[in-house]
Motif scaffolding. Sequence first.
Motif, PDB file in Angstrom:
ATOM      1  N   MET A   9       0.809  -1.216   0.000  1.00 50.09           N
ATOM      2  CA  MET A   9       0.000   0.000   0.000  1.00 50.09           C
ATOM      3  C   MET A   9       0.850   1.277   0.000  1.00 50.09           C
ATOM      4  N   HIS A  10       1.894   1.311   0.818  1.00 54.31           N
ATOM      5  CA  HIS A  10       2.724   2.510   0.867  1.00 54.31           C
ATOM      6  C   HIS A  10       3.487   2.726  -0.443  1.00 54.31           C
ATOM      7  N   GLU A  11       3.882   1.624  -1.084  1.00 56.62           N
ATOM      8  CA  GLU A  11       4.548   1.756  -2.383  1.00 56.62           C
ATOM      9  C   GLU A  11       3.565   2.264  -3.441  1.00 56.62           C
ATOM     10  N   ALA A  12       2.312   1.794  -3.367  1.00 59.71           N
ATOM     11  CA  ALA A  12       1.289   2.285  -4.295  1.00 59.71           C
ATOM     12  C   ALA A  12       1.015   3.769  -4.059  1.00 59.71           C
ATOM     13  N   MET A  13       0.982   4.177  -2.777  1.00 59.52           N
ATOM     14  CA  MET A  13       0.836   5.594  -2.447  1.00 59.52           C
ATOM     15  C   MET A  13       1.981   6.412  -3.049  1.00 59.52           C
ATOM     16  N   GLY A  18       4.280  14.132  -9.364  1.00 59.09           N
ATOM     17  CA  GLY A  18       5.457  14.962  -9.119  1.00 59.09           C
ATOM     18  C   GLY A  18       5.484  15.564  -7.726  1.00 59.09           C
ATOM     19  N   GLU A  19       4.820  14.893  -6.746  1.00 61.28           N
ATOM     20  CA  GLU A  19       4.699  15.463  -5.402  1.00 61.28           C
ATOM     21  C   GLU A  19       5.768  14.972  -4.427  1.00 61.28           C
ATOM     22  N   ILE A  20       6.449  13.868  -4.736  1.00 61.31           N
ATOM     23  CA  ILE A  20       7.479  13.366  -3.823  1.00 61.31           C
ATOM     24  C   ILE A  20       8.726  12.937  -4.582  1.00 61.31           C
ATOM     25  N   ALA A  21       9.844  12.899  -3.840  1.00 58.54           N
ATOM     26  CA  ALA A  21      11.073  12.249  -4.303  1.00 58.54           C
ATOM     27  C   ALA A  21      11.098  10.886  -3.607  1.00 58.54           C
ATOM     28  N   TYR A  22      10.880   9.815  -4.363  1.00 55.31           N
ATOM     29  CA  TYR A  22      10.661   8.497  -3.764  1.00 55.31           C
ATOM     30  C   TYR A  22      11.808   8.057  -2.858  1.00 55.31           C
ATOM     31  N   THR A  24      16.906  -2.271  -7.126  1.00 59.69           N
ATOM     32  CA  THR A  24      15.805  -3.060  -7.677  1.00 59.69           C
ATOM     33  C   THR A  24      14.468  -2.382  -7.364  1.00 59.69           C
ATOM     34  N   GLN A  25      14.340  -1.915  -6.129  1.00 58.46           N
ATOM     35  CA  GLN A  25      13.122  -1.210  -5.704  1.00 58.46           C
ATOM     36  C   GLN A  25      12.903   0.061  -6.521  1.00 58.46           C
ATOM     37  N   GLN A  67      -4.478   3.504 -11.887  1.00 60.94           N
ATOM     38  CA  GLN A  67      -5.426   2.529 -11.359  1.00 60.94           C
ATOM     39  C   GLN A  67      -4.842   1.120 -11.232  1.00 60.94           C
ATOM     40  N   PHE A  68      -3.689   0.883 -11.890  1.00 61.94           N
ATOM     41  CA  PHE A  68      -3.063  -0.440 -11.809  1.00 61.94           C
ATOM     42  C   PHE A  68      -2.023  -0.546 -10.692  1.00 61.94           C
ATOM     43  N   PHE A  69      -1.714   0.568 -10.011  1.00 61.36           N
ATOM     44  CA  PHE A  69      -0.668   0.547  -8.975  1.00 61.36           C
ATOM     45  C   PHE A  69      -0.947  -0.467  -7.856  1.00 61.36           C
ATOM     46  N   PRO A  70      -2.186  -0.549  -7.319  1.00 67.77           N
ATOM     47  CA  PRO A  70      -2.420  -1.542  -6.261  1.00 67.77           C
ATOM     48  C   PRO A  70      -2.125  -2.970  -6.702  1.00 67.77           C
ATOM     49  N   TYR A  71      -2.549  -3.333  -7.928  1.00 67.85           N
ATOM     50  CA  TYR A  71      -2.264  -4.683  -8.432  1.00 67.85           C
ATOM     51  C   TYR A  71      -0.768  -4.895  -8.639  1.00 67.85           C
ATOM     52  N   ALA A  72      -0.106  -3.893  -9.237  1.00 66.73           N
ATOM     53  CA  ALA A  72       1.327  -4.025  -9.533  1.00 66.73           C
ATOM     54  C   ALA A  72       2.137  -4.206  -8.244  1.00 66.73           C
ATOM     55  N   HIS A  73       1.868  -3.356  -7.261  1.00 70.35           N
ATOM     56  CA  HIS A  73       2.611  -3.462  -5.999  1.00 70.35           C
ATOM     57  C   HIS A  73       2.178  -4.673  -5.189  1.00 70.35           C
ATOM     58  N   GLY A  74       0.914  -5.063  -5.311  1.00 71.42           N
ATOM     59  CA  GLY A  74       0.463  -6.278  -4.638  1.00 71.42           C
ATOM     60  C   GLY A  74       1.181  -7.507  -5.162  1.00 71.42           C
ATOM     61  N   LEU A  75       1.323  -7.592  -6.483  1.00 71.35           N
ATOM     62  CA  LEU A  75       2.057  -8.704  -7.097  1.00 71.35           C
ATOM     63  C   LEU A  75       3.516  -8.719  -6.671  1.00 71.35           C
ATOM     64  N   TYR A  76       4.128  -7.548  -6.712  1.00 68.77           N
ATOM     65  CA  TYR A  76       5.548  -7.420  -6.361  1.00 68.77           C
ATOM     66  C   TYR A  76       5.796  -7.848  -4.911  1.00 68.77           C
TER      67      TYR A  76
END
Length: 395
Positions: free
Chosen positions: A112-116, A124-128, A304-305, A319-328
Amino acid sequence: MNANKWMSMQFFGFFFTFGIFVPYWSIWLVADKNFSPDQAGIIIAIGLLTRAMTTFFLFPLASQYMGLARLNQWVVFLSVLLFVLLIPANSFLAVIVTTFFISLLYPMPLAMHEAMASRLMKKGEIAYGRSRSFGSFGYIVALLLMGIMISILGERVIIYVMIGGLLLFALLASLRAPSTLREKNDPAGMSIKKLFQSKSFVFVLLLCVILQSAHAAYYSYAVLFLGNLGVRPEYIGFLLLIAVIAEIVFFFISDSLFKKGSVTTLLMFSVTASIVRWMSLFLFGNVFIFILSQLLHAFTFGLTQVAFMKYLDRHIKNQFFPYAHGLYAALGLSLGNGLLTIVSGYLFSISPSYAFLGMAIICLPCFLLIYLLKVTLKNHNDHKKSNEERQMHAN
């Protein structure tokens, strides 16, 4: 509060508790609940399997009905209650059942935090890297604090520090989130099937899952490996901290260091570093080489991250971020790690160094995957450019 500061606090809050839960939980189960090591292993294994299910199924599903910021709050508040229920739970069955429900909720921020962060990066709101470094810092603070608390008060204190950490996390989660994260996810066209229709995503996911899973021998057997090298137990913790410190420094500078780097270039560095790291532990069984290999954690894990995040930022819709990070999280940080822990355990029983040789060999196919990814991305870019040119001529 700006988005960077808010996201940094969420990473810190979760990984502070994770720095208690991951290394000390088996100790608490044995010392406070009086379970045997085998029973503690069963409880932890059930937790790991459930965690994979949480990040793979439950998180993407929940994100369709609730904004990520609100989901974050509910997860941590319910986690506090569930961990409190562990205090009076003394039977093996009661602890297993409670652990199952804890594992459905508490590990959700791994994805969830990675999806956020992905959504905030897209805007463009954060520097990851800088935000994520606070997570690694929180993990170190928890490791050191727990070591001090246990030496003073004993192992029984672990559950209470864990609950205290979750209350801190709950306080941080209650802070007003950026507006981007208060919006509900748009479920239109959101399906895991559509995500897998992207060949480049499949290649990136495979690469990152292999590279993260290849840490299995290190995570599970580094302490035993160092013990075989003659390192005294009181020094082992400090040697393991080197990797986390390298990770923090890397995340802190990664935004500027790799701002313009292509995803394939970043992954090439990561694969090379992984093979060098694991092969060096296989070839040279001494403490000095182990210390040097710890510095490579910045690339084997951190890079890698970062590469996965950059790929999503450039090629995947919100809209695909939750699935992508969930899989990862499910495949790379849970299931893959669990499977390779079994493999590395078998190899370790033959010879400790063989476990790391196995991890290096597993990384070798990544070079082929990088080539396929590069070709796929080039074809995609050429197709996109061709379509744009046709549109210009039509206008």
